[in-house]
Design an enzyme around this catalytic site. Structure first.
Site, mmCIF file in Angstrom:
data_model
loop_
_atom_site.group_PDB
_atom_site.id
_atom_site.type_symbol
_atom_site.label_atom_id
_atom_site.label_comp_id
_atom_site.label_asym_id
_atom_site.label_seq_id
_atom_site.Cartn_x
_atom_site.Cartn_y
_atom_site.Cartn_z
ATOM 1 N N GLU A 1 1.086 7.577 -2.809
ATOM 2 C CA GLU A 1 1.854 6.346 -3.007
ATOM 3 C C GLU A 1 1.343 5.563 -4.208
ATOM 4 O O GLU A 1 2.133 4.990 -4.976
ATOM 5 C CB GLU A 1 1.800 5.481 -1.756
ATOM 6 C CG GLU A 1 2.677 4.239 -1.847
ATOM 7 C CD GLU A 1 2.802 3.471 -0.552
ATOM 8 O OE1 GLU A 1 3.684 2.606 -0.466
ATOM 9 O OE2 GLU A 1 2.011 3.724 0.384
ATOM 10 N N CYS B 1 8.400 8.410 10.097
ATOM 11 C CA CYS B 1 7.878 7.066 9.835
ATOM 12 C C CYS B 1 8.730 6.270 8.848
ATOM 13 O O CYS B 1 8.416 5.124 8.537
ATOM 14 C CB CYS B 1 6.443 7.160 9.341
ATOM 15 S SG CYS B 1 5.372 7.999 10.532
ATOM 16 N N LYS C 1 -0.460 -2.476 7.459
ATOM 17 C CA LYS C 1 -0.980 -1.597 8.507
ATOM 18 C C LYS C 1 -2.462 -1.830 8.774
ATOM 19 O O LYS C 1 -2.967 -1.418 9.828
ATOM 20 C CB LYS C 1 -0.717 -0.132 8.149
ATOM 21 C CG LYS C 1 0.755 0.256 8.235
ATOM 22 C CD LYS C 1 0.961 1.743 7.980
ATOM 23 C CE LYS C 1 2.426 2.143 8.098
ATOM 24 N NZ LYS C 1 3.268 1.609 7.019
ATOM 25 N N HIS D 1 3.714 1.480 2.009
ATOM 26 C CA HIS D 1 3.637 2.213 3.276
ATOM 27 C C HIS D 1 2.184 2.250 3.737
ATOM 28 O O HIS D 1 1.905 2.019 4.911
ATOM 29 C CB HIS D 1 4.203 3.621 3.086
ATOM 30 C CG HIS D 1 4.398 4.384 4.344
ATOM 31 N ND1 HIS D 1 5.181 3.930 5.380
ATOM 32 C CD2 HIS D 1 3.899 5.591 4.746
ATOM 33 C CE1 HIS D 1 5.175 4.826 6.365
ATOM 34 N NE2 HIS D 1 4.405 5.830 6.002
ATOM 35 N N PHE E 1 6.960 12.195 7.788
ATOM 36 C CA PHE E 1 6.893 13.644 7.934
ATOM 37 C C PHE E 1 8.279 14.241 7.692
ATOM 38 O O PHE E 1 9.292 13.662 8.050
ATOM 39 C CB PHE E 1 6.442 14.021 9.346
ATOM 40 C CG PHE E 1 4.961 13.883 9.600
ATOM 41 C CD1 PHE E 1 4.090 13.476 8.616
ATOM 42 C CD2 PHE E 1 4.436 14.173 10.858
ATOM 43 C CE1 PHE E 1 2.733 13.352 8.865
ATOM 44 C CE2 PHE E 1 3.086 14.052 11.124
ATOM 45 C CZ PHE E 1 2.232 13.645 10.125
ATOM 46 N N HIS F 1 0.008 1.523 12.624
ATOM 47 C CA HIS F 1 1.177 2.281 12.177
ATOM 48 C C HIS F 1 2.108 2.511 13.365
ATOM 49 O O HIS F 1 1.799 3.291 14.271
ATOM 50 C CB HIS F 1 0.717 3.614 11.593
ATOM 51 C CG HIS F 1 1.786 4.389 10.879
ATOM 52 N ND1 HIS F 1 3.098 3.970 10.821
ATOM 53 C CD2 HIS F 1 1.733 5.569 10.191
ATOM 54 C CE1 HIS F 1 3.805 4.856 10.134
ATOM 55 N NE2 HIS F 1 2.997 5.830 9.746
#
Length: 405
Positions: A311, A160, A329, A300, A393, A334
């Protein structure tokens, strides 16, 4: 290090086709989730954020036939970005033009369709175009082919964070003078039964099937996972001096990049945000920003339990003055490998328009998350310096730093 000018933007998102449509919807703060997507009917999670019906006739029937959707989206977004930049692909020196695309997986829809053909009808039914349609590297090749970009090309795959990684690599190509122009960004179209099921079984997706519009809830106490989306985001990047020489005013300047890896867990972020904090510090140092210089953070903000907590720790630790934070988002979902590029473009627009979009569905901030969130309505104020965070990831962390011209 040389400042890099963002001279063109192109966006295709669930908010609509084009930069203007996406920016307008993001600033309005309304969710774009489509309830019960036809391809997902009957699954544990049957909703996603999908791009509205697109007119792809301009690509040509043959091109549409032989390309997976993720590549088609990139081509259309690249067209908009190049038109916006004022550059003419018919007259440029293609050997000095690079293409760097971010993509997490590639043509999953083609893969699933052709695998079904193999099982149902045998090997003769499988298309000879299977591999060129599904391979993730083909998107950079197709963009290069479409616009005569004969310089360095590659596809970055950092989950991502892929789109943000692509922009960082593009900056390196420009500062090292390997290219004069780079078409950079990300694309992804993974709203497919197998991929959605995989994320759902991993526990990463919201299962709020009774309220899909309220499912993507970044930083909210009631969040339960992200919402799948598709998108393409493209930036045209040049050295600022070259843009000035052709009298092209940049939308904003890319002035810093910071990357790190958690080296902690395949899918879970470091609980104390070690890697994210490192990437933030690197981006600030690279840009020459003090912590107090940052006017906005495009987070994010996936709406997953672990990411948002991590975060928030990173932002609070590195930016204690509390700049306004938003996650788009909540509106767009996403889009995985595309999201870093889409959010970089939205950060550029926040600078350009002196406007910070709201975080949709952030009704009750998690008590463990103490940030200066923009909610409900857009915040209008000067944005001179901003950061865009991307995490993926594998422990990947990428932070891009932009400033006003």
């Amino acid at each position: 290090m040389a400042e890099i000018a963002v001279t063109g933007l192109g966006l295709l998102t669930p908010a609509g086709a084009g930069v203007d449509a996406t920016w307008r919807r993001v600033c309005e703060g309304g969710s774009t989730v489509a309830a019960t997507h036809a391809d997902l009917a009957g699954l544990r999670v049957d909703f996603c954020c999908a791009i509205p019906e697109l007119d792809m006739s301009g690509l040509g029937r043959r091109t549409v036939y032989r390309l997976d959707r993720f590549t088609r989206l990139a081509l259309l977004a690249a067209r908009e970005a190049l038109a916006d930049s004022g550059l003419d692909a018919a007259s440029w020196d293609g050997a000095r033009v690079g293409v760097v695309m971010g993509c997490g997986l590639g043509g999953a829809a083609t893969w699933e369709k052709q695998h079904a053909r193999l099982l149902e009808r045998g090997p003769a039914a499988v298309s000879p175009l299977l591999l060129p349609m599904m391979l993730p590297n083909m998107v950079a090749g197709e963009v290069a082919l479409a616009f005569g970009a004969r310089g360095p090309g590659c596809v970055t795959s950092t989950a991502c964070a892929s789109g943000a990684t692509a922009i960082s690599v593009a900056r390196d190509l420009l500062t090292s003078h390997q290219c004069d122009v780079v078409i950079a960004g990300g694309t992804e179209s993974l709203n497919t039964p197998l991929i959605v099921t995989g994320f759902a079984n991993l526990g990463a997706l919201s299962t709020r099937c009774g309220d899909p519009a309220g499912a993507s809830r970044p930083f909210d106490a009631d969040r339960d996972g992200f919402v799948m989306a598709e998108a393409a985001g493209i930036l045209v990047l040049e050295r600022a001096a070259d843009a000035a020489a052709r009298r092209r005013r940049p939308r904003a300047l890319l002035v810093g990049c910071g990357s790190s890896n958690d080296a902690h867990h395949p899918t879970a972020p470091h609980p104390e945000a070690r890697g994210a904090r490192e990437a933030l510090h690197k981006a600030l140092d690279d840009a020459g920003f003090a912590a107090g210089d940052v006017d906005h953070v495009n987070a994010h903000g996936t709406a997953t339990l672990l990411n948002d907590t991590m975060e928030a720790k990173a932002i609070s630790a590195v930016l204690p003055d509390g700049p306004p934070v938003t996650s788009t988002k909540g509106v767009l979902g996403h889009s995985l490998g595309a999201t870093g590029a889409v959010e970089a473009a939205l950060t550029v627009l926040a600078i350009e328009h002196s406007t910070i979009p709201p975080t949709a569905n952030l009704d009750s901030p998690d008590p463990a998350v103490d940030l200066n969130f923009v909610t409900k309505t857009a915040l209008h104020q000067p944005v001179r310096a901003a950061l865009s965070n991307s995490f993926g990831f594998g422990g990947y962390n990428v932070v891009l730093a932009f400033r006003a011209v």
